[in-house]
Design an enzyme around this catalytic site. Structure first.
Site, PDB file in Angstrom:
ATOM      1  N   CYS A 139      11.373  59.908   8.395  1.00 20.34           N
ATOM      2  CA  CYS A 139      11.608  60.779   7.388  1.00 20.34           C
ATOM      3  C   CYS A 139      12.714  60.698   6.546  1.00 20.34           C
ATOM      4  O   CYS A 139      13.661  60.184   6.839  1.00 20.34           O
ATOM      5  CB  CYS A 139      11.466  62.110   7.930  1.00 20.34           C
ATOM      6  N   ARG A 156      11.873  53.756   3.858  1.00 22.12           N
ATOM      7  CA  ARG A 156      12.040  54.315   5.340  1.00 22.12           C
ATOM      8  C   ARG A 156      10.776  54.315   5.886  1.00 22.12           C
ATOM      9  O   ARG A 156      10.850  54.406   7.255  1.00 22.12           O
ATOM     10  CB  ARG A 156      12.937  55.346   5.468  1.00 22.12           C
ATOM     11  N   TRP A 191       7.203  60.908   7.909  1.00 26.13           N
ATOM     12  CA  TRP A 191       6.517  60.004   8.948  1.00 26.13           C
ATOM     13  C   TRP A 191       6.068  60.665   9.742  1.00 26.13           C
ATOM     14  O   TRP A 191       6.644  61.005  10.868  1.00 26.13           O
ATOM     15  CB  TRP A 191       7.478  58.915   8.876  1.00 26.13           C
ATOM     16  N   ASN A 212      14.109  66.297   9.600  1.00 28.91           N
ATOM     17  CA  ASN A 212      13.741  64.905  10.219  1.00 28.91           C
ATOM     18  C   ASN A 212      14.281  65.015  11.619  1.00 28.91           C
ATOM     19  O   ASN A 212      15.420  65.943  12.089  1.00 28.91           O
ATOM     20  CB  ASN A 212      14.942  63.862   9.754  1.00 28.91           C
ATOM     21  N   GLY A 213      13.593  64.589  12.403  1.00 28.66           N
ATOM     22  CA  GLY A 213      14.058  64.485  13.897  1.00 28.66           C
ATOM     23  C   GLY A 213      12.813  65.008  14.674  1.00 28.66           C
ATOM     24  O   GLY A 213      11.593  65.218  14.073  1.00 28.66           O
ATOM     25  N   GLU A 249      11.005  36.326  17.190  1.00 27.99           N
ATOM     26  CA  GLU A 249      11.238  37.106  15.997  1.00 27.99           C
ATOM     27  C   GLU A 249      10.323  36.557  14.989  1.00 27.99           C
ATOM     28  O   GLU A 249       9.750  37.413  14.186  1.00 27.99           O
ATOM     29  CB  GLU A 249      12.572  36.481  15.444  1.00 27.99           C
ATOM     30  N   LYS A 288       7.833  39.147  13.041  1.00 24.35           N
ATOM     31  CA  LYS A 288       7.689  39.197  11.415  1.00 24.35           C
ATOM     32  C   LYS A 288       6.189  39.074  11.273  1.00 24.35           C
ATOM     33  O   LYS A 288       5.643  39.826  10.329  1.00 24.35           O
ATOM     34  CB  LYS A 288       8.529  38.042  10.923  1.00 24.35           C
ATOM     35  N   GLU A 346       4.091  42.471  12.016  1.00 26.83           N
ATOM     36  CA  GLU A 346       4.376  43.675  11.593  1.00 26.83           C
ATOM     37  C   GLU A 346       3.960  43.806  10.017  1.00 26.83           C
ATOM     38  O   GLU A 346       3.716  44.772   9.423  1.00 26.83           O
ATOM     39  CB  GLU A 346       5.787  44.033  11.644  1.00 26.83           C
ATOM     40  N   HIS A 405       1.171  28.019  31.715  1.00 23.85           N
ATOM     41  CA  HIS A 405       0.883  28.968  33.004  1.00 23.85           C
ATOM     42  C   HIS A 405       0.070  30.063  32.606  1.00 23.85           C
ATOM     43  O   HIS A 405       0.124  31.057  33.132  1.00 23.85           O
ATOM     44  CB  HIS A 405       2.393  29.378  33.358  1.00 23.85           C
ATOM     45  N   LYS A 430      11.430  52.176   8.632  1.00 26.32           N
ATOM     46  CA  LYS A 430      12.560  51.501   8.706  1.00 26.32           C
ATOM     47  C   LYS A 430      13.743  51.920   9.714  1.00 26.32           C
ATOM     48  O   LYS A 430      14.104  51.031  10.464  1.00 26.32           O
ATOM     49  CB  LYS A 430      13.332  51.571   7.081  1.00 26.32           C
TER      50      LYS A 430
HETATM   51  C1  F6R Z   1      11.571  44.540  12.707  1.00 26.19           C
HETATM   52  C2  F6R Z   1      12.492  45.727  12.754  1.00 26.19           C
HETATM   53  C3  F6R Z   1      12.915  46.470  13.722  1.00 26.19           C
HETATM   54  C4  F6R Z   1      14.229  46.819  13.871  1.00 26.19           C
HETATM   55  C5  F6R Z   1      14.579  47.827  14.918  1.00 26.19           C
HETATM   56  C6  F6R Z   1      15.996  48.234  15.385  1.00 26.19           C
HETATM   57  O1  F6R Z   1      11.452  43.803  11.478  1.00 26.19           O
HETATM   58  O2  F6R Z   1      12.980  45.751  11.794  1.00 26.19           O
HETATM   59  O3  F6R Z   1      12.388  45.918  15.082  1.00 26.19           O
HETATM   60  O4  F6R Z   1      15.070  45.601  14.289  1.00 26.19           O
HETATM   61  O5  F6R Z   1      13.768  48.962  14.740  1.00 26.19           O
HETATM   62  O6  F6R Z   1      16.533  48.731  14.186  1.00 26.19           O
HETATM   63  P1  F6R Z   1      17.823  48.858  13.895  1.00 26.19           P
HETATM   64  O7  F6R Z   1      18.438  47.431  13.842  1.00 26.19           O
HETATM   65  O8  F6R Z   1      18.207  49.529  12.652  1.00 26.19           O
HETATM   66  O9  F6R Z   1      18.612  49.491  15.210  1.00 26.19           O
END
Ligand code: F6R
Length: 608
Positions: free
Chosen positions: A2, A27, A72, A97-98, A481, A485, A488, A504, A603
């Site tokens: 949010c 976000r 959100w 928010n929260g 990673e 990527k 997601e 395995h 985000k």
């Molecule tokens: C993936 C991604 C998330 C963040 C995770 C932690 O692309 O962006 O997995 O890495 O939510 O977020 P931060 O780094 O802001 O604590």
């Protein structure tokens, strides 16, 4: 997650609120809304969709004070009914928010007082609670403070009242909120990018702060209710840093910004002849002298950065290191070692699980804390003893890219500083590493030249439903990673394995429909990895290999090469992730997904 924007001004605030919401779209959200006070009436508009739709519906609305929100969904489906602002009668409007944990109890109490709930959200209780105190003759500030004392959970809120057209109240606890200072106008927002069109002067609210915000001035009260002064900062962000420019998506822009982001993050050391602990804070040297191990806490991509760093810290600095997912660590009974340096890694600095893990570590008796973070004045930075800011600039695409590579750069510096202090780094080795770090931005630039060929390769993935990523050692976290990527943003199910684990179990999945992406640097595990890849080819698996100079991989039937220009030694993970970021980007682009705002994701994950 949010987003909140609010404004008190002499001009119509609706365009400011809408532009702020647009800037917060990154976000992640599913509905949006705003409310203004106009002639002692609340004019509220909500939309179960994009901010653009809210803007169309708000064309006739105006007012000098207002609050706005992108939601959100947590409690209650995405719908207009559940969108914020939430109103209590015609008098109080709240954005939140929260998560309010005791909302069910409060709902029962408020329903008994006669309040009728119109949404399924936890947030609506805040509006009615404030209303119930306001209706007893308290000021809006007092009513809000009293209501906040009854809430259990996390919040950033904005509040306006129909009969109080000069003032908005805001507060934060567990969710970020800042105050923007203009000329005879004031603003609130979840992050600074929302306010860049109106001001660069910012006051970061601290945990438990409540603020009374008017046209000409504002007052901040700390958690104990005492009036406090908080410093006014000038934000380093500007409009350009949050605009798309020539790129199609923020993710693409941010992938391309990596050489500069790395150069900025490494600036202090690259311009110096030797490594100094001071880059982690004034007390770094004395703290590092007391620690005998490292515990890294982070989530998602930031956790992957920690997993790479574990290899560096143990191999170069000779210091034991463990890495834990923050959301697991915070609920685990662990055995604290007061000589451990607890390192949190976070792009946003507001991730609820990472913040809670940091506080849990402190409560367990950990004294030494270091934050590696991209947002100055974020909660994680403020709550850590030592800190290093990655200087990636604002990261807007939900999929983290430049934050990751700059985190790695910062973690490599941490490794070198600790190695030096522990007598594990000769002067000659130090100079060699510094030389390689200085070269890193141009090495990253060279990798970006692979973009056109990776864009073509991405076509092979569009119809795939699964993908397997393999790596070994230092590059296994890069495989993790790469898989994160891809899943997601393209919604293709992807898994990563250390290549030695293939036989395995996961080898059973390999057939001609399972693309296998291998991270293959020219390191000591190369020959072993090659054997693992033979096992894939023998089962008809199509291979996509990110290989660097000297690995002698060749494209052939069923083997597609992403040829890196050089081998970067210990820094290789920072370069090898770039082709995987590009691959995910182009697969998503060709699948037509919402690259910067993938479904269901946010985000900045400020709730648990
Ligand atoms: C993936 C991604 C998330 C963040 C995770 C932690 O692309 O962006 O997995 O890495 O939510 O977020 P931060 O780094 O802001 O604590």
């Amino acid at each position: 997650m949010c987003g909140i924007v609010g404004a008190v001004a002499q001009r119509n605030v609706v365009p400011i609120l809408l532009q702020g919401l647009q800037r917060l779209e990154y976000r992640g959200y599913d509905s949006a809304g705003l409310v203004v006070v106009n002639n002692n009436r609340l004019e509220c508009i909500r939309s179960n969709g994009r901010v653009a739709e809210l803007a169309t519906r708000s064309a006739e609305t105006s007012g000098h004070i207002g609050i706005a929100h992108t939601r959100w969904a947590t409690h209650g489906v995405p719908s207009e009914r559940n969108a914020h602002p939430h109103l209590s009668g015609e008098r109080i409007a709240v954005v939140h928010n929260g998560i309010i944990e005791n909302y069910e109890e409060l709902r029962i109490l408020l329903a008994a007082e006669g309040y009728v709930f119109k949404s399924d959200t936890d947030s609506e209780v805040i509006a009615h609670l404030i209303h119930s105190h306001y209706a007893r003759g308290n000021s809006l500030l007092d009513a809000t403070q009293t209501a906040l004392a009854e809430l259990v959970g996390a919040y950033a809120i904005g509040v306006v009242a129909a009969d109080n057209p000069d003032q908005l109240i805001c507060a934060r606890k567990g969710s970020p909120l800042l105050l923007g200072v203009g000329v005879k106008e004031h603003f609130i927002a979840s992050d600074m990018s929302a306010l860049l069109q109106v001001t660069q002067k910012v006051v970061y609210l601290e945990e438990g702060d409540v603020a009374e915000v008017g046209l000409l001035d504002y007052r901040i009260f700390d958690a104990s209710g005492k009036v406090v002064e908080r410093p006014v900062h000038t934000s380093e962000l500007n409009n350009e840093s949050v605009e798309l420019g020539e790129y199609r998506h923020y993710m693409q822009k941010e992938i391309h910004e990596q050489p500069q982001a790395l150069a900025n993050t490494l600036e202090a050391v690259c311009n110096s002849q030797s490594l100094i602990p001071g880059i982690f804070g004034a007390e770094a040297a004395s703290t590092f002298a007391q620690v005998d191990s490292i515990l890294i806490l982070a989530c998602g991509t930031s956790n992957h950065a920690g997993l790479v760093a574990r290899f560096w810290l143990e191999e170069i600095a000779g210091i034991p290191c463990s890495v834990e997912i923050a959301s697991e660590y915070r609920y685990r009974v662990s055995v604290p070692n007061p000589k451990t340096l607890v390192v949190t890694i976070s792009q946003s600095g507001e991730t609820a699980d990472t913040l809670a893990a940091l506080n849990h570590a402190k409560a367990c008796g950990h004294l030494h804390t270091l934050a590696i973070c991209n947002v100055p004045e974020s909660a994680i930075i403020r709550q850590s003893k030592l800190r290093m800011l990655t200087r990636a600039g604002p990261e807007i695409g939900v999929a983290s890219t430049k934050a990751f590579t700059t985190q790695l750069a910062a973690l490599f510096l941490l490794t070198l500083v600790l190695a030096k202090q522990r007598g594990k780094l000769s002067a000659e080795q130090e100079q060699k590493h510094l030389h390689e770090l200085r070269h890193l931005p141009s090495a990253a630039q060279a990798v970006l030249k692979l973009e056109p060929s990776i864009a073509q390769m991405a076509e092979h993935f569009v119809d795939k439903r699964h993908a397997l990523f393999l790596g070994r050692g230092l590059h296994y976290p890069i495989a993790l990673e790469g898989a994160l990527k891809l899943k997601e943003i393209s919604y293709i199910h992807a898994e990563a394995y250390p290549a030695g684990e293939l036989k395995h179990g996961p080898l059973a999945l390999v057939d001609k429909d399972m693309p296998v992406i291998a991270v293959a640097p020219n390191d000591t595990l190369l020959e072993k990895l090659k054997s693992n890849l033979q096992e894939v080819r023998a089962r008809g698996g199509e291979l996509y290999v990110v290989a660097d100079a000297g690995t002698r991989f060749q494209s052939s039937e069923g083997v597609h090469l992403m040829q890196m220009p050089e081998h970067a030694g210990y820094l290789s993970p920072i370069l090898h992730v770039i082709p995987l970021q590009l691959l995910a980007y182009y697969v998503a682009l060709q699948k037509g997904t919402d690259v910067d705002k993938p479904r269901n994701l946010a985000k900045s994950v400020t709730v648990e």
